[in-house]
Design an enzyme around this catalytic site. Structure first.
Site, PDB file in Angstrom:
ATOM      1  N   ARG A 290      -1.243 117.657  68.650  1.00 23.37           N
ATOM      2  CA  ARG A 290      -0.309 116.717  69.266  1.00 23.37           C
ATOM      3  C   ARG A 290      -0.573 116.453  70.747  1.00 23.37           C
ATOM      4  O   ARG A 290      -0.543 115.318  71.203  1.00 23.37           O
ATOM      5  CB  ARG A 290       1.117 117.281  69.113  1.00 23.37           C
ATOM      6  CG  ARG A 290       2.228 116.338  69.555  1.00 23.37           C
ATOM      7  CD  ARG A 290       3.568 117.073  69.566  1.00 23.37           C
ATOM      8  NE  ARG A 290       3.828 117.754  68.325  1.00 23.37           N
ATOM      9  CZ  ARG A 290       4.433 117.204  67.269  1.00 23.37           C
ATOM     10  NH1 ARG A 290       4.846 115.973  67.326  1.00 23.37           N
ATOM     11  NH2 ARG A 290       4.627 117.913  66.174  1.00 23.37           N
ATOM     12  N   TYR A 330      12.584 114.526  61.166  1.00 21.01           N
ATOM     13  CA  TYR A 330      12.927 115.555  62.174  1.00 21.01           C
ATOM     14  C   TYR A 330      13.965 115.064  63.173  1.00 21.01           C
ATOM     15  O   TYR A 330      14.180 115.735  64.186  1.00 21.01           O
ATOM     16  CB  TYR A 330      11.695 115.920  63.016  1.00 21.01           C
ATOM     17  CG  TYR A 330      10.417 116.206  62.286  1.00 21.01           C
ATOM     18  CD1 TYR A 330      10.363 117.153  61.263  1.00 21.01           C
ATOM     19  CD2 TYR A 330       9.229 115.575  62.657  1.00 21.01           C
ATOM     20  CE1 TYR A 330       9.164 117.426  60.628  1.00 21.01           C
ATOM     21  CE2 TYR A 330       8.028 115.850  62.032  1.00 21.01           C
ATOM     22  CZ  TYR A 330       7.999 116.778  61.011  1.00 21.01           C
ATOM     23  OH  TYR A 330       6.807 117.062  60.395  1.00 21.01           O
ATOM     24  N   CYS A 356      14.495 101.253  51.460  1.00 20.72           N
ATOM     25  CA  CYS A 356      15.837 101.408  50.890  1.00 20.72           C
ATOM     26  C   CYS A 356      16.360 102.836  51.044  1.00 20.72           C
ATOM     27  O   CYS A 356      16.556 103.552  50.054  1.00 20.72           O
ATOM     28  CB  CYS A 356      15.815 101.000  49.425  1.00 20.72           C
ATOM     29  SG  CYS A 356      15.274  99.304  49.253  1.00 20.72           S
ATOM     30  N   GLU A 357      16.512 103.252  52.273  1.00 14.77           N
ATOM     31  CA  GLU A 357      17.068 104.569  52.607  1.00 14.77           C
ATOM     32  C   GLU A 357      17.819 104.398  53.917  1.00 14.77           C
ATOM     33  O   GLU A 357      17.296 103.752  54.831  1.00 14.77           O
ATOM     34  CB  GLU A 357      15.947 105.601  52.882  1.00 14.77           C
ATOM     35  CG  GLU A 357      14.945 105.828  51.794  1.00 14.77           C
ATOM     36  CD  GLU A 357      15.398 106.826  50.746  1.00 14.77           C
ATOM     37  OE1 GLU A 357      16.351 107.588  50.992  1.00 14.77           O
ATOM     38  OE2 GLU A 357      14.795 106.816  49.662  1.00 14.77           O
TER      39      GLU A 357
END
Ligand SMILES: Cc1ncc(COP(=O)(O)O)c(C=O)c1O
Length: 407
Positions: A290, A330, A356-357
């Site tokens: 990262r 997260y 669709c969430e």
């Protein structure tokens, strides 16, 4: 590149490079759909910064963070190896010019097929995560007439201050070998002495660490275990302290991330320097992801609708959790900008995708200049764990990926 890297110039968002400024509006000409853009100058600067802070540490970039070929080329050109976690990642690394001797292979679920690929090709290091895995590697190497280079990934049972889903060093986590099982591991490795070469010890506490007391404690805890291993296996000479160095998502502050890197390296060296005195030829390794690439990428998508209800105003994009799942998974924060800034005044929007969430959002109650249909939105810090974690859920197309090398 010490300070801000994403700035407005003449009302338009630009990504600063080493000597060039990348106008993000270039990526919206002939727009076909959402696109990840990676600034390679940024990656290059970060690699070099880390190489000089972690002098004499051999770096293995965690390819799962961002596997785009242009990004990988920067690591290859700077003599950095890669940390891989699947047969697919091994093959991808090889296809992109890395050698097996530059690969560290981690992961709790290595299959026979994946291990065969690694063992047959004399991979630099397999990070063993359990006793049954060690047994599988020992037996397979014997059958294949090979001697596999193994390192024991230890679970130190130490927590870090991060999201629980990206913490990996606690005894409840599936990762690494419990310290109480080390003697059994040693015994098994001795039984397979003709087919295993025990090269060292490894650790990975988790991701997005912004504070290093847990790392310090873990290194201190692992040192005597490493010395114990060395007393049993003379070829044991590697200490791999994993990845996990975090970045700031809420603010653009590269200077303070430079300080973070400095503190990180001080912790590492304060714990490991004594070992380097005692053990000539000690190899110290790290697996960063990262910190090297997180800020190098942006995701550009287009406003399909501005939807007003009596309660809220939504910006509905053509990109969502299918391309960038971190906010949904997260509750991670990513800053969101409009590509063009027409005024200083702002409105509050929920920035959502087409999936669709209800978890499909990039940000809630974000202040943005007034946005219209067909405008472009830029989500920042999408260089790590963004495209690599994307899916085709709802059978949406994947986002395109491109880099500054192709502009
Ligand atoms: C074994 C291992 N090493 C290194 C990394 C890289 O971590 P980061 O991207 O936080 O530096 C990971 C990421 O999860 C990992 O699982």
């Amino acid at each position: 590149m010490e300070k801000a890297f994403l700035v407005y110039k003449n009302g338009e968002l630009v990504f600063l490079g080493d000597k060039t400024e990348y106008k993000l509006s270039q990526l919206t000409k002939n727009y076909q759909g959402p696109v990840f853009f990676y600034n390679l100058d940024f990656v290059r600067a970060r690699v070099q910064q880390m190489q000089s802070a972690l002098k004499d540490v051999r770096l293995f970039y965690a390819l799962k963070a961002n596997s785009h070929p242009d990004v990988l080329k920067v690591f290859k050109d700077n003599n950095v190896g890669v940390d891989v976690v699947s047969g697919g990642e091994i093959q991808h690394a090889i296809k992109n010019g890395f050698r097996y001797q530059q690969l560290v292979y981690s992961g709790v679920g290595k299959t026979r097929k994946e291990l065969e690929l690694a063992i047959q090709n004399d991979i630099h290091q397999i990070n063993v995560e359990s006793i049954p895995e060690l047994q599988r590697i020992g037996e397979m190497s014997k059958t294949l007439g090979k001697k596999a280079n193994v390192v024991f990934r230890i679970n130190p049972d130490i927590s870090i201050q991060s999201h629980p889903y990206i913490a990996t060093g606690l005894k409840d986590n599936k990762f690494g070998i419990d310290t109480g099982q080390l003697l059994d591991v040693i015994e098994m490795a001795k039984r397979f002495s003709s087919s295993l070469s025990v090269r060292g010890i490894s650790l990975h506490l988790g991701s997005q660490m912004l504070e290093f007391s847990s790392l310090k404690d873990s290194l201190a805890k692992l040192k005597p275990l490493f010395l114990k291993l060395r007393s049993e296996f003379p070829e044991c000479h590697r200490f791999d302290f994993g990845g996990g160095l975090g970045i700031h998502y809420e603010k653009q502050d590269l200077e303070s991330e430079g300080k973070l890197l400095k503190n990180y390296s001080e912790v590492v060296f304060s714990e490991l320097t004594t070992l380097t005195y005692d053990i000539p030829g000690l190899e110290i390794q790290s697996e960063p992801g990262r910190w090297l690439v997180g800020h190098c990428g942006v995701l550009i998508s287009q406003v399909q609708y501005v939807k007003k209800t009596p309660h809220k105003e939504f910006i509905v994009l053509d990109s969502g959790m299918n391309h960038l799942i971190r906010p949904s998974l997260y509750e991670a924060y990513h800053s969101i900008h409009s590509l063009k800034k027409s005024s200083e005044s702002t409105k509050k929007y929920d920035v959502v995708g087409p999936i669709c969430e209800s978890a499909d959002f990039f940000g809630k109650d974000r202040d943005l200049p007034e946005v219209k249909q067909d405008d472009f939105i830029v989500v920042s810090d999408c260089g790590a764990y963004a495209a690599t974690m994307s899916s085709d859920y709802n059978l949406q197309d994947r986002a395109l990926e491109t880099s500054s090398a192709r502009l």
